[in-house]
Design an enzyme around this catalytic site. Structure first.
Site, PDB file in Angstrom:
ATOM      1  N   CYS A 110       0.869  -1.098   0.120  1.00 63.14           N
ATOM      2  CA  CYS A 110      -0.171  -0.130  -0.067  1.00 63.14           C
ATOM      3  C   CYS A 110       0.896   1.262  -0.012  1.00 63.14           C
ATOM      4  O   CYS A 110       0.513   2.359  -0.335  1.00 63.14           O
ATOM      5  CB  CYS A 110      -0.846  -0.175   1.095  1.00 63.14           C
ATOM      6  N   HIS A 126      -3.118   7.245   2.581  1.00 65.33           N
ATOM      7  CA  HIS A 126      -3.888   5.858   2.108  1.00 65.33           C
ATOM      8  C   HIS A 126      -5.168   5.553   2.652  1.00 65.33           C
ATOM      9  O   HIS A 126      -5.191   5.621   3.819  1.00 65.33           O
ATOM     10  CB  HIS A 126      -2.851   4.883   2.460  1.00 65.33           C
ATOM     11  N   ASN A 129     -10.121   0.044  -0.499  1.00 65.26           N
ATOM     12  CA  ASN A 129      -8.585   0.052  -0.483  1.00 65.26           C
ATOM     13  C   ASN A 129      -8.072  -0.529  -1.677  1.00 65.26           C
ATOM     14  O   ASN A 129      -8.112  -1.729  -1.847  1.00 65.26           O
ATOM     15  CB  ASN A 129      -8.258  -0.888   0.809  1.00 65.26           C
TER      16      ASN A 129
HETATM   17  O1  UT7 Z   1      -4.131  -1.359   3.565  1.00 64.78           O
HETATM   18  C1  UT7 Z   1      -3.260  -2.292   4.250  1.00 64.78           C
HETATM   19  C2  UT7 Z   1      -3.301  -2.069   5.600  1.00 64.78           C
HETATM   20  N1  UT7 Z   1      -4.594  -2.675   6.280  1.00 64.78           N
HETATM   21  C3  UT7 Z   1      -5.144  -1.928   7.025  1.00 64.78           C
HETATM   22  O2  UT7 Z   1      -4.900  -0.819   7.516  1.00 64.78           O
HETATM   23  C4  UT7 Z   1      -6.442  -2.716   7.820  1.00 64.78           C
HETATM   24  C5  UT7 Z   1      -6.286  -2.517   9.256  1.00 64.78           C
HETATM   25  N2  UT7 Z   1      -7.377  -3.095  10.024  1.00 64.78           N
HETATM   26  C6  UT7 Z   1      -8.745  -2.919   9.827  1.00 64.78           C
HETATM   27  O3  UT7 Z   1      -9.090  -1.802   8.961  1.00 64.78           O
HETATM   28  C7  UT7 Z   1      -9.721  -3.511  10.712  1.00 64.78           C
HETATM   29  O4  UT7 Z   1      -8.846  -4.248  11.900  1.00 64.78           O
HETATM   30  C8  UT7 Z   1     -10.568  -4.460  10.128  1.00 64.78           C
HETATM   31  C9  UT7 Z   1     -11.817  -3.548   9.128  1.00 64.78           C
HETATM   32  C10 UT7 Z   1      -9.890  -5.416   9.188  1.00 64.78           C
HETATM   33  C11 UT7 Z   1     -11.541  -5.325  11.153  1.00 64.78           C
HETATM   34  O5  UT7 Z   1     -12.257  -4.501  11.992  1.00 64.78           O
HETATM   35  P1  UT7 Z   1     -12.261  -4.510  13.547  1.00 64.78           P
HETATM   36  O6  UT7 Z   1     -12.796  -3.504  14.217  1.00 64.78           O
HETATM   37  O7  UT7 Z   1     -10.592  -4.713  13.965  1.00 64.78           O
HETATM   38  O8  UT7 Z   1     -12.848  -5.938  13.873  1.00 64.78           O
HETATM   39  P2  UT7 Z   1     -12.315  -7.499  14.135  1.00 64.78           P
HETATM   40  O9  UT7 Z   1     -11.663  -8.106  13.253  1.00 64.78           O
HETATM   41  O10 UT7 Z   1     -11.870  -7.324  15.642  1.00 64.78           O
HETATM   42  O11 UT7 Z   1     -13.879  -7.899  14.368  1.00 64.78           O
HETATM   43  C12 UT7 Z   1     -14.936  -7.447  15.476  1.00 64.78           C
HETATM   44  C13 UT7 Z   1     -16.103  -8.240  15.409  1.00 64.78           C
HETATM   45  C14 UT7 Z   1     -15.804  -9.670  15.492  1.00 64.78           C
HETATM   46  O12 UT7 Z   1     -17.053 -10.070  16.134  1.00 64.78           O
HETATM   47  P3  UT7 Z   1     -17.079 -10.739  17.526  1.00 64.78           P
HETATM   48  O13 UT7 Z   1     -15.784 -11.560  17.577  1.00 64.78           O
HETATM   49  O14 UT7 Z   1     -16.536  -9.540  18.435  1.00 64.78           O
HETATM   50  O15 UT7 Z   1     -18.107 -11.359  18.146  1.00 64.78           O
HETATM   51  C15 UT7 Z   1     -15.869 -10.039  14.058  1.00 64.78           C
HETATM   52  O16 UT7 Z   1     -16.119 -11.417  13.980  1.00 64.78           O
HETATM   53  O17 UT7 Z   1     -16.620  -7.969  14.284  1.00 64.78           O
HETATM   54  C16 UT7 Z   1     -17.012  -9.209  13.482  1.00 64.78           C
HETATM   55  N3  UT7 Z   1     -16.777  -8.962  11.851  1.00 64.78           N
HETATM   56  C17 UT7 Z   1     -17.650  -8.689  11.046  1.00 64.78           C
HETATM   57  N4  UT7 Z   1     -19.096  -8.422  11.543  1.00 64.78           N
HETATM   58  C18 UT7 Z   1     -19.909  -8.162  10.444  1.00 64.78           C
HETATM   59  C19 UT7 Z   1     -15.516  -8.934  11.355  1.00 64.78           C
HETATM   60  N5  UT7 Z   1     -15.861  -8.612  10.215  1.00 64.78           N
HETATM   61  C20 UT7 Z   1     -17.361  -8.241  10.124  1.00 64.78           C
HETATM   62  C21 UT7 Z   1     -18.173  -8.130   8.999  1.00 64.78           C
HETATM   63  N6  UT7 Z   1     -19.620  -8.130   9.000  1.00 64.78           N
HETATM   64  N7  UT7 Z   1     -17.546  -7.765   7.647  1.00 64.78           N
END
Ligand code: UT7
Length: 335
Positions: free
Chosen positions: A117, A257, A287
């Site tokens: 990225c 980014h 992204n």
């Molecule tokens: O460009 C390259 C660099 N990449 C980045 O900068 C990405 C950085 N990371 C992020 O943007 C975020 O961490 C994500 C968007 C990938 C994920 O968001 P998050 O707030 O960190 O969510 P999480 O993975 O910790 O998940 C929180 C909850 C989980 O449920 P529980 O375990 O709390 O019950 C996930 O299962 O949200 C759930 N979840 C979803 N729910 C509905 C994860 N993805 C989804 C989804 N829809 N698409």
């Protein structure tokens, strides 16, 4: 003493594919909702290159064609083509070579660079160094990715983030104090466990098993990457601003980014930076990895003025990250 030469962007082109993948369509593929994606990531829709057997070079070619419509520079005047991408069409020939041939840049040599990225920042610093050497006067930098080709559409935590697109810039010399005036770029492969594609390269060639288990698609530990991104993008931006005597009031535009709206907001908050001066188009394009920053410049080109101070900042796989101080060189659309 030789007169100082700086590298300026003199034209911007861009391309995003026509196909719009909405949150509604995604929610039919994985267990997700528009509400979750909008609040946690801030992406409403992203573009997908659907045409069969079409790679990043197709989008890069269109971005360069768009650029040539806006400049008097002819394809045969270009001496060097750099393409930064993590999703090249092939191992070889390079995507840069394909784009150069497709667009008639027949006098240029061409090569690819990979910095995930952060590709546009690494590419722009490289193009700037070629210009500053005095040996090159016209360089095309194309940055973009077809992330849909390496996205796991059964992983709801990653598949809403990614999209396809490419931007291109023309880089030329100037004796004015404009263009790429400073940058601080970083790499740390200690980031491998958090963000990578393990299979399909020379270490772990793709096998039937690795393809079935999605090993040839992006693996991401989102929370960890999120924290690294916020800290490193704001620290790098502050460092570059400080060593150029710039305060937040001197910056006309921050060009981050586009990975997650919450990352962009957290960086702006940490720097106490006016959110109205931050370029954001993540809601439309998602992204696109190396494509996000040039696609912002492409969309904002008509609002930019000669002398505007821009801070470009990115974070991505590798890890790679950094910030670049760019003084814009022209008013409004290039033509
Ligand atoms: O460009 C390259 C660099 N990449 C980045 O900068 C990405 C950085 N990371 C992020 O943007 C975020 O961490 C994500 C968007 C990938 C994920 O968001 P998050 O707030 O960190 O969510 P999480 O993975 O910790 O998940 C929180 C909850 C989980 O449920 P529980 O375990 O709390 O019950 C996930 O299962 O949200 C759930 N979840 C979803 N729910 C509905 C994860 N993805 C989804 C989804 N829809 N698409």
């Amino acid at each position: 003493m030789n007169e100082e030469v700086n590298a300026v962007i003199t034209c911007v082109g861009g391309y995003v594919p026509d196909y719009v993948l909405t949150n509604g369509e995604l929610s039919e593929i994985v267990d997700t909702t528009d509400e979750w994606i909008m609040t946690r990531i801030g992406i409403k829709e992203r573009r997908i290159l659907k045409e069969k057997n079409s790679g990043t070079s197709v989008m890069g070619t269109k971005a360069v064609e768009d650029l040539f419509k806006k400049t008097d520079t002819k394809p045969e005047d270009i001496e060097l083509v750099i393409c930064t991408t993590t999703t090249p069409d092939y191992f070889f020939p390079s995507t840069a070579a394909l784009i150069a041939t497709n667009t008639g840049m027949k006098n240029a040599f061409a090569f690819d660079m990979e910095a995930a990225c952060s590709g546009f920042l690494f590419g722009l610093e490289t193009a700037s160094s070629y210009i500053k050497s005095g040996r090159y006067k016209k360089i095309i930098l194309v940055s973009g990715d077809k992330l849909s080709s390496v996205t796991n559409y059964s992983d709801r935590a990653t598949c809403p983030i990614f999209g396809d697109g490419a931007g291109a810039v023309l880089v030329e010399p100037t004796s004015e104090k404009l263009g790429v005036l400073d940058s601080r770029l970083y790499t740390d492969a200690g980031g491998f466990p958090y963000l990578h594609i393990k299979y399909g390269g020379s270490a772990y060639p793709a096998t039937e098993e690795s393809i079935k288990s999605n090993g040839t698609t992006i693996y991401q530990e989102g929370k960890a990457v999120f924290k690294f991104a916020v800290t490193n993008m704001s620290d790098a931006s502050e460092l570059v601003m400080k060593r150029n005597g710039l305060t937040k009031d001197d910056i006309d535009w921050m060009v981050p980014h586009q990975a997650n709206i919450r990352i962009i907001d957290a960086v702006a908050n940490r720097m106490d930076f006016d959110r109205n001066k931050v370029m954001v188009n993540i809601q439309k394009f998602g992204n696109t990895s190396a494509g996000t920053i040039p696609l912002c410049l492409w969309e904002w080109e008509d609002k930019l003025k000669k002398g505007d101070n821009l801070i470009l900042t990115a974070f991505g796989g590798g890890f790679t990250w950094g910030a670049l101080y760019l003084k814009w060189a022209y008013n409004g659309k290039s033509k």
